[in-house]
Design a protein around this motif. Structure first.
Motif, PDB file in Angstrom:
ATOM      1  N   GLN A   2       0.844  -1.185   0.000  1.00 46.45           N
ATOM      2  CA  GLN A   2       0.000   0.000   0.000  1.00 46.45           C
ATOM      3  C   GLN A   2       0.882   1.239   0.000  1.00 46.45           C
ATOM      4  N   SER A   3       0.523   2.214  -0.792  1.00 42.97           N
ATOM      5  CA  SER A   3       1.331   3.421  -0.866  1.00 42.97           C
ATOM      6  C   SER A   3       0.490   4.608  -1.303  1.00 42.97           C
ATOM      7  N   VAL A   4       1.035   5.779  -1.022  1.00 42.23           N
ATOM      8  CA  VAL A   4       0.410   7.033  -1.421  1.00 42.23           C
ATOM      9  C   VAL A   4       1.476   7.863  -2.107  1.00 42.23           C
ATOM     10  N   THR A   5       1.175   8.341  -3.270  1.00 41.71           N
ATOM     11  CA  THR A   5       2.127   9.137  -4.037  1.00 41.71           C
ATOM     12  C   THR A   5       1.573  10.533  -4.278  1.00 41.71           C
ATOM     13  N   GLN A   6       2.335  11.518  -3.864  1.00 45.78           N
ATOM     14  CA  GLN A   6       1.971  12.896  -4.157  1.00 45.78           C
ATOM     15  C   GLN A   6       2.952  13.412  -5.205  1.00 45.78           C
ATOM     16  N   LEU A   7       2.425  13.784  -6.342  1.00 45.28           N
ATOM     17  CA  LEU A   7       3.269  14.248  -7.434  1.00 45.28           C
ATOM     18  C   LEU A   7       3.645  15.709  -7.208  1.00 45.28           C
ATOM     19  N   GLY A   8       4.943  15.938  -7.111  1.00 48.13           N
ATOM     20  CA  GLY A   8       5.405  17.299  -6.899  1.00 48.13           C
ATOM     21  C   GLY A   8       5.606  17.599  -5.434  1.00 48.13           C
ATOM     22  N   CYS A  91      -1.563  14.073   1.610  1.00 47.05           N
ATOM     23  CA  CYS A  91      -2.619  13.142   1.246  1.00 47.05           C
ATOM     24  C   CYS A  91      -2.416  11.893   2.103  1.00 47.05           C
ATOM     25  N   ALA A  92      -3.500  11.311   2.562  1.00 43.61           N
ATOM     26  CA  ALA A  92      -3.374  10.136   3.417  1.00 43.61           C
ATOM     27  C   ALA A  92      -4.462   9.127   3.084  1.00 43.61           C
ATOM     28  N   VAL A  93      -4.134   7.893   3.332  1.00 48.98           N
ATOM     29  CA  VAL A  93      -5.050   6.788   3.048  1.00 48.98           C
ATOM     30  C   VAL A  93      -5.169   5.916   4.280  1.00 48.98           C
ATOM     31  N   THR A  94      -6.376   5.578   4.625  1.00 45.97           N
ATOM     32  CA  THR A  94      -6.610   4.641   5.716  1.00 45.97           C
ATOM     33  C   THR A  94      -7.339   3.448   5.150  1.00 45.97           C
ATOM     34  N   TYR A  95      -6.817   2.275   5.456  1.00 47.94           N
ATOM     35  CA  TYR A  95      -7.431   1.060   4.960  1.00 47.94           C
ATOM     36  C   TYR A  95      -8.354   0.520   6.022  1.00 47.94           C
ATOM     37  N   THR A 101      -3.042   4.554   8.981  1.00 47.06           N
ATOM     38  CA  THR A 101      -3.022   5.645   8.016  1.00 47.06           C
ATOM     39  C   THR A 101      -1.645   5.752   7.394  1.00 47.06           C
ATOM     40  N   ILE A 102      -1.615   5.807   6.095  1.00 44.36           N
ATOM     41  CA  ILE A 102      -0.361   5.980   5.369  1.00 44.36           C
ATOM     42  C   ILE A 102      -0.369   7.356   4.737  1.00 44.36           C
ATOM     43  N   PHE A 103       0.683   8.092   4.948  1.00 43.63           N
ATOM     44  CA  PHE A 103       0.770   9.462   4.454  1.00 43.63           C
ATOM     45  C   PHE A 103       1.644   9.533   3.204  1.00 43.63           C
TER      46      PHE A 103
ATOM     47  N   PHE B  34      -2.573   6.699  17.979  1.00 40.55           N
ATOM     48  CA  PHE B  34      -1.434   6.427  17.123  1.00 40.55           C
ATOM     49  C   PHE B  34      -0.326   7.420  17.420  1.00 40.55           C
ATOM     50  N   TRP B  35       0.913   6.977  17.295  1.00 36.77           N
ATOM     51  CA  TRP B  35       2.066   7.854  17.449  1.00 36.77           C
ATOM     52  C   TRP B  35       2.847   7.899  16.134  1.00 36.77           C
ATOM     53  N   TYR B  36       3.117   9.128  15.719  1.00 36.84           N
ATOM     54  CA  TYR B  36       3.849   9.361  14.483  1.00 36.84           C
ATOM     55  C   TYR B  36       5.114  10.159  14.778  1.00 36.84           C
ATOM     56  N   ARG B  37       6.058  10.035  13.871  1.00 35.71           N
ATOM     57  CA  ARG B  37       7.289  10.808  13.955  1.00 35.71           C
ATOM     58  C   ARG B  37       7.468  11.517  12.621  1.00 35.71           C
ATOM     59  N   GLN B  38       7.889  12.756  12.710  1.00 37.84           N
ATOM     60  CA  GLN B  38       8.078  13.536  11.492  1.00 37.84           C
ATOM     61  C   GLN B  38       9.427  14.225  11.539  1.00 37.84           C
ATOM     62  N   PHE B  39      10.302  13.878  10.613  1.00 41.39           N
ATOM     63  CA  PHE B  39      11.587  14.557  10.482  1.00 41.39           C
ATOM     64  C   PHE B  39      11.382  15.827   9.668  1.00 41.39           C
ATOM     65  N   PRO B  40      12.304  16.782   9.804  1.00 38.52           N
ATOM     66  CA  PRO B  40      12.146  18.057   9.099  1.00 38.52           C
ATOM     67  C   PRO B  40      11.903  17.882   7.611  1.00 38.52           C
ATOM     68  N   LYS B  41      10.892  18.557   7.146  1.00 44.26           N
ATOM     69  CA  LYS B  41      10.546  18.569   5.731  1.00 44.26           C
ATOM     70  C   LYS B  41      10.237  17.178   5.186  1.00 44.26           C
ATOM     71  N   GLN B  42       9.776  16.309   6.052  1.00 41.47           N
ATOM     72  CA  GLN B  42       9.398  14.967   5.614  1.00 41.47           C
ATOM     73  C   GLN B  42       7.975  14.650   6.058  1.00 41.47           C
ATOM     74  N   SER B  43       7.512  13.507   5.627  1.00 43.70           N
ATOM     75  CA  SER B  43       6.153  13.113   5.955  1.00 43.70           C
ATOM     76  C   SER B  43       6.082  12.469   7.331  1.00 43.70           C
ATOM     77  N   LEU B  44       4.881  12.121   7.731  1.00 41.97           N
ATOM     78  CA  LEU B  44       4.681  11.447   9.012  1.00 41.97           C
ATOM     79  C   LEU B  44       4.902   9.950   8.835  1.00 41.97           C
ATOM     80  N   MET B  45       5.623   9.375   9.776  1.00 45.02           N
ATOM     81  CA  MET B  45       5.832   7.943   9.765  1.00 45.02           C
ATOM     82  C   MET B  45       5.180   7.351  11.002  1.00 45.02           C
TER      83      MET B  45
END
Lengths: 113, 117
Positions: A2-8, A91-95, A101-103, B34-45
């Motif tokens: 599962q993945s989410v792709t944001q273009l740009g 953008c995020a997706v929850t299955y 939730t995958i961002f 839920f707990w997420y971690r976000q590095f600078p200029k990156q997405s949430l993991m």
């Protein structure tokens, strides 16, 4: 997988111009789809979400997004950009199976005067 | 919508110390956080899923002995970064899941900026 792709990673528009932020997902089952906005050093604010029903979803601050299953897309739009729209958008997706939730990687929107 | 708070909003600590971050759902009960971690200029993991009254589920690559999660009540989950090191410096964000009759929504906290010196 599962993945989410944001273009740009960066999008720049002039104030008053159309905003289009792209999001594609991979999924074998119907997901829930979200757009969040993040201002510097702040948490996430939900802009809009799609779960079921109408595929065109309207959110806050004049944003809307359309779920297109055939294209596995959920692009975010706003007819007229405002300076205050400058931020990071995720953008995020929850299955529905596990509610994880995958961002996407995020798109930084710049608005020029 | 529902509100989720985090405390502290910022914390600076010395290397080797432990830091506890609280995540509270203020006006609803959350069996799952839920707990997420976000590095600078990156997405949430996603780091882990916290379930009230049971052990947290950690994502692959996240050290459960380093990032201790406790979800002792329906409105509170805590993340403790043990023996923190500079590489643990990051923005930590929690979210809480609210399940009602016809909706299932995550609400995010404002985040905690951790700086380890």
């Amino acid at each position: 997988a599962q993945s989410v792709t944001q273009l740009g990673s960066h999008v720049s528009v002039s104030e008053g111009a159309l905003v289009l932020l792209r999001c594609n997902y991979s999924s074998s089952v119907p997901p829930y789809l979200f757009w969040y906005v993040q201002y510097p050093n702040q948490g996430l604010q939900l802009l809009l979400k799609y779960t079921t029903g109408a595929t065109l979803v309207k959110g806050i601050n004049g944003f809307e997004a359309e779920f297109k299953k055939s294209e596995t897309s959920f692009h975010l739009t706003k007819p007229s950009a405002h300076m205050s729209d400058a931020a990071e958008y995720f953008c995020a997706v929850t299955y529905t199976g596990g509610f994880k939730t995958i961002f996407g990687a995020g798109t930084r929107l710049f608005v020029k005067a | 919508g529902a509100v989720v708070s985090q405390h502290p909003s910022r914390v600076i600590c010395k290397s080797g110390t432990s830091v506890k971050i609280e995540c509270r759902s203020l006006d609803f009960q959350a069996t799952t956080m839920f707990w997420y971690r976000q590095f600078p200029k990156q997405s949430l993991m996603l780091m882990a899923t916290s379930n009230e009254g049971s052990k947290a589920t950690y994502e692959q690559g996240v050290e459960k002995d380093k990032f201790l999660i406790n979800h002792a009540s329906l409105t509170l989950s805590t993340l403790t970064v043990t023996s923190a090191h500079p590489e643990d410096s990051s923005f930590y964000i929690c979210s809480a899941r609210e399940v009602l009759d016809r909706t299932d929504t995550q609400y995010f906290g404002p985040g905690t900026r951790l700086t380890v010196l």
